[in-house]
Design a protein around this motif. Structure first.
Motif, PDB file in Angstrom:
ATOM      1  N   ASP A   1       3.418  -0.986  -9.804  1.00  0.00           N
ATOM      2  CA  ASP A   1       4.890  -0.920  -9.780  1.00  0.00           C
ATOM      3  C   ASP A   1       5.388   0.285  -8.980  1.00  0.00           C
ATOM      4  OD1 ASP A   1       4.181   1.105 -11.541  1.00  0.00           O
ATOM      5  OD2 ASP A   1       5.592   0.513 -13.106  1.00  0.00           O
ATOM      6  N   PHE A   2       4.586   0.714  -8.010  1.00  0.00           N
ATOM      7  CA  PHE A   2       4.952   1.860  -7.171  1.00  0.00           C
ATOM      8  C   PHE A   2       5.869   1.388  -6.052  1.00  0.00           C
ATOM      9  CE2 PHE A   2       3.832   4.724  -3.525  1.00  0.00           C
ATOM     10  CZ  PHE A   2       4.394   5.879  -4.040  1.00  0.00           C
ATOM     11  N   ALA A   3       7.028   2.012  -5.919  1.00  0.00           N
ATOM     12  CA  ALA A   3       8.018   1.581  -4.928  1.00  0.00           C
ATOM     13  C   ALA A   3       7.902   2.325  -3.599  1.00  0.00           C
ATOM     14  CB  ALA A   3       9.429   1.767  -5.495  1.00  0.00           C
ATOM     15  N   GLY A   4       7.172   3.438  -3.576  1.00  0.00           N
ATOM     16  CA  GLY A   4       7.032   4.198  -2.338  1.00  0.00           C
ATOM     17  C   GLY A   4       6.031   3.551  -1.397  1.00  0.00           C
ATOM     18  N   GLU A   5       5.688   4.276  -0.356  1.00  0.00           N
ATOM     19  CA  GLU A   5       4.752   3.806   0.662  1.00  0.00           C
ATOM     20  C   GLU A   5       3.330   4.193   0.260  1.00  0.00           C
ATOM     21  OE1 GLU A   5       3.986   2.161   4.596  1.00  0.00           O
ATOM     22  OE2 GLU A   5       5.761   2.142   3.323  1.00  0.00           O
ATOM     23  N   SER A   6       2.420   3.221   0.174  1.00  0.00           N
ATOM     24  CA  SER A   6       1.006   3.519  -0.076  1.00  0.00           C
ATOM     25  C   SER A   6       0.279   3.483   1.259  1.00  0.00           C
ATOM     26  CB  SER A   6       0.401   2.520  -1.059  1.00  0.00           C
ATOM     27  OG  SER A   6       0.418   1.206  -0.541  1.00  0.00           O
ATOM     28  N   LEU A   7      -0.504   4.502   1.499  1.00  0.00           N
ATOM     29  CA  LEU A   7      -1.146   4.679   2.795  1.00  0.00           C
ATOM     30  C   LEU A   7      -2.564   5.174   2.591  1.00  0.00           C
ATOM     31  CD1 LEU A   7       0.393   6.279   5.890  1.00  0.00           C
ATOM     32  CD2 LEU A   7      -1.618   7.360   4.923  1.00  0.00           C
ATOM     33  N   ALA A   8      -3.465   4.753   3.450  1.00  0.00           N
ATOM     34  CA  ALA A   8      -4.844   5.243   3.402  1.00  0.00           C
ATOM     35  C   ALA A   8      -5.261   5.701   4.789  1.00  0.00           C
ATOM     36  CB  ALA A   8      -5.786   4.146   2.916  1.00  0.00           C
ATOM     37  N   LEU A   9      -5.999   6.792   4.825  1.00  0.00           N
ATOM     38  CA  LEU A   9      -6.632   7.278   6.048  1.00  0.00           C
ATOM     39  C   LEU A   9      -8.076   6.802   5.995  1.00  0.00           C
ATOM     40  CD1 LEU A   9      -5.240  10.907   6.140  1.00  0.00           C
ATOM     41  CD2 LEU A   9      -4.406   8.908   7.365  1.00  0.00           C
ATOM     42  N   VAL A  10      -8.494   6.041   6.993  1.00  0.00           N
ATOM     43  CA  VAL A  10      -9.751   5.314   6.917  1.00  0.00           C
ATOM     44  C   VAL A  10     -10.700   5.755   8.033  1.00  0.00           C
ATOM     45  CG1 VAL A  10     -10.767   3.010   6.879  1.00  0.00           C
ATOM     46  CG2 VAL A  10      -8.477   3.361   5.937  1.00  0.00           C
TER      47      VAL A  10
ATOM     48  N   ALA B   1     -13.754   1.571   0.731  1.00  0.00           N
ATOM     49  CA  ALA B   1     -13.733   0.523   1.749  1.00  0.00           C
ATOM     50  C   ALA B   1     -12.320  -0.023   1.874  1.00  0.00           C
ATOM     51  CB  ALA B   1     -14.696  -0.600   1.374  1.00  0.00           C
ATOM     52  N   PHE B   2     -11.942  -0.325   3.118  1.00  0.00           N
ATOM     53  CA  PHE B   2     -10.614  -0.866   3.405  1.00  0.00           C
ATOM     54  C   PHE B   2     -10.773  -1.969   4.443  1.00  0.00           C
ATOM     55  CE2 PHE B   2     -10.097   3.500   2.140  1.00  0.00           C
ATOM     56  CZ  PHE B   2      -9.015   3.469   1.269  1.00  0.00           C
ATOM     57  N   SER B   3     -10.004  -3.027   4.304  1.00  0.00           N
ATOM     58  CA  SER B   3     -10.014  -4.069   5.322  1.00  0.00           C
ATOM     59  C   SER B   3      -8.766  -3.923   6.179  1.00  0.00           C
ATOM     60  CB  SER B   3     -10.062  -5.454   4.673  1.00  0.00           C
ATOM     61  OG  SER B   3      -8.873  -5.712   3.959  1.00  0.00           O
ATOM     62  N   LYS B   4      -8.843  -4.456   7.389  1.00  0.00           N
ATOM     63  CA  LYS B   4      -7.703  -4.358   8.294  1.00  0.00           C
ATOM     64  C   LYS B   4      -6.486  -5.100   7.768  1.00  0.00           C
ATOM     65  CE  LYS B   4     -10.207  -3.385  12.541  1.00  0.00           C
ATOM     66  NZ  LYS B   4     -10.527  -3.835  13.910  1.00  0.00           N
ATOM     67  N   ASN B   5      -6.696  -6.019   6.814  1.00  0.00           N
ATOM     68  CA  ASN B   5      -5.557  -6.694   6.182  1.00  0.00           C
ATOM     69  C   ASN B   5      -5.161  -6.006   4.866  1.00  0.00           C
ATOM     70  OD1 ASN B   5      -7.882  -7.655   4.924  1.00  0.00           O
ATOM     71  ND2 ASN B   5      -7.191  -9.776   4.838  1.00  0.00           N
ATOM     72  N   HIS B   6      -5.540  -4.723   4.736  1.00  0.00           N
ATOM     73  CA  HIS B   6      -5.019  -3.782   3.746  1.00  0.00           C
ATOM     74  C   HIS B   6      -5.587  -3.899   2.338  1.00  0.00           C
ATOM     75  CE1 HIS B   6      -1.362  -2.574   6.352  1.00  0.00           C
ATOM     76  NE2 HIS B   6      -2.322  -3.056   7.097  1.00  0.00           N
TER      77      HIS B   6
ATOM     78  N   MET C   1      -2.688  -2.078   0.279  1.00  0.00           N
ATOM     79  CA  MET C   1      -2.093  -0.872   0.844  1.00  0.00           C
ATOM     80  C   MET C   1      -0.927  -1.302   1.728  1.00  0.00           C
ATOM     81  SD  MET C   1      -3.994   1.857   0.023  1.00  0.00           S
ATOM     82  CE  MET C   1      -3.391   1.137  -1.455  1.00  0.00           C
ATOM     83  N   ASP C   2       0.135  -0.506   1.758  1.00  0.00           N
ATOM     84  CA  ASP C   2       1.229  -0.786   2.687  1.00  0.00           C
ATOM     85  C   ASP C   2       0.796  -0.514   4.118  1.00  0.00           C
ATOM     86  OD1 ASP C   2       3.183  -1.498   0.747  1.00  0.00           O
ATOM     87  OD2 ASP C   2       3.497   0.627   0.315  1.00  0.00           O
ATOM     88  N   LYS C   3      -0.022   0.523   4.297  1.00  0.00           N
ATOM     89  CA  LYS C   3      -0.407   0.932   5.650  1.00  0.00           C
ATOM     90  C   LYS C   3      -1.780   1.572   5.596  1.00  0.00           C
ATOM     91  CE  LYS C   3       2.806   2.804   8.093  1.00  0.00           C
ATOM     92  NZ  LYS C   3       3.837   3.728   8.604  1.00  0.00           N
TER      93      LYS C   3
ATOM     94  N   LEU D   1       2.201   7.772  -1.193  1.00  0.00           N
ATOM     95  CA  LEU D   1       0.974   8.014  -1.932  1.00  0.00           C
ATOM     96  C   LEU D   1      -0.183   7.767  -0.968  1.00  0.00           C
ATOM     97  CD1 LEU D   1      -0.169   8.726  -4.704  1.00  0.00           C
ATOM     98  CD2 LEU D   1      -0.149   6.279  -5.243  1.00  0.00           C
ATOM     99  N   ILE D   2      -0.949   8.821  -0.696  1.00  0.00           N
ATOM    100  CA  ILE D   2      -2.127   8.707   0.158  1.00  0.00           C
ATOM    101  C   ILE D   2      -3.295   8.372  -0.771  1.00  0.00           C
ATOM    102  CG2 ILE D   2      -3.635   9.870   1.797  1.00  0.00           C
ATOM    103  CD1 ILE D   2      -1.157  11.530   2.652  1.00  0.00           C
TER     104      ILE D   2
END
Length: 184
Positions: free
Chosen positions: A150-159, A129-134, A179-181, A123-124
């Protein structure tokens, strides 16, 4: 809340303007393309067959190139549709998917196949705003925090640069989902 923290509402107002100003810069497209390239080489992206992503609005990182590349790579794309009680579901984006602009200014599908949350591998996630600690600050509706709970996939943001903070300058609350990543 410490004196140096701003409220999320204050931060949103500032961030919307900062992001708008950044996207007007001559190098904004080059920086965005760099984020896209890092995404396309990310192992989680490469291994995901079904990806959830928003249809971007003006003033946000353009998601159309990501959607086009994902389709080119044979991936399935699902886009969010808001539901009552600040919930959302992701609907498979097909060539015949009917879209409508909502009162919030987002573009959503009006029909289509709902993708089971367990079938979304990535999930993108959008945000201001995002912090380096996610940690992340979204647009204030809480839709993504509820979905991610309760999302089991990978959460990712482009910052983009104006969205990135070393640490949160806003209050972090118990319902905020990390965020996971983040790719920046």
């Amino acid at each position: 809340m410490s004196a140096d923290k701003v409220t999320k509402q204050q931060l949103r107002a500032v961030q919307e303007q900062r992001l708008h100003d950044f996207l007007q810069r001559e190098d904004a497209e080059e920086i965005a393309n760099s984020l896209y390239s890092r995404l396309y080489s990310d192992p989680d992206y490469l291994n995901s067959q079904t990806i959830g992503i928003t249809l971007s609005m003006p003033g946000e990182l353009d998601t159309a190139p990501i959607i086009d590349q994902a389709h080119h790579n044979g991936k399935r794309i699902a886009i969010p549709r808001t539901l009552p009680h600040r919930q959302m579901a992701f609907v498979l984006l097909e060539p015949d998917t009917e879209l409508v602009k909502t009162a919030f200014g987002t573009t959503e599908p009006t029909s289509g196949e709902i993708v089971d949350k367990a079938d979304l591998e990535m999930l993108i996630v959008p945000g201001l705003a995002f912090s380096k600690n996610h940690y992340r600050v979204g647009y204030g509706g809480g839709f993504y925090d509820r979905y991610l709970a309760d999302f089991a996939g990978e959460s990712l943001a482009l910052v983009l640069p104006p969205q990135l903070f070393e640490v949160p300058t806003w209050p972090v609350e118990s319902h905020d989902i990390l965020m996971d990543k983040i790719i920046y």
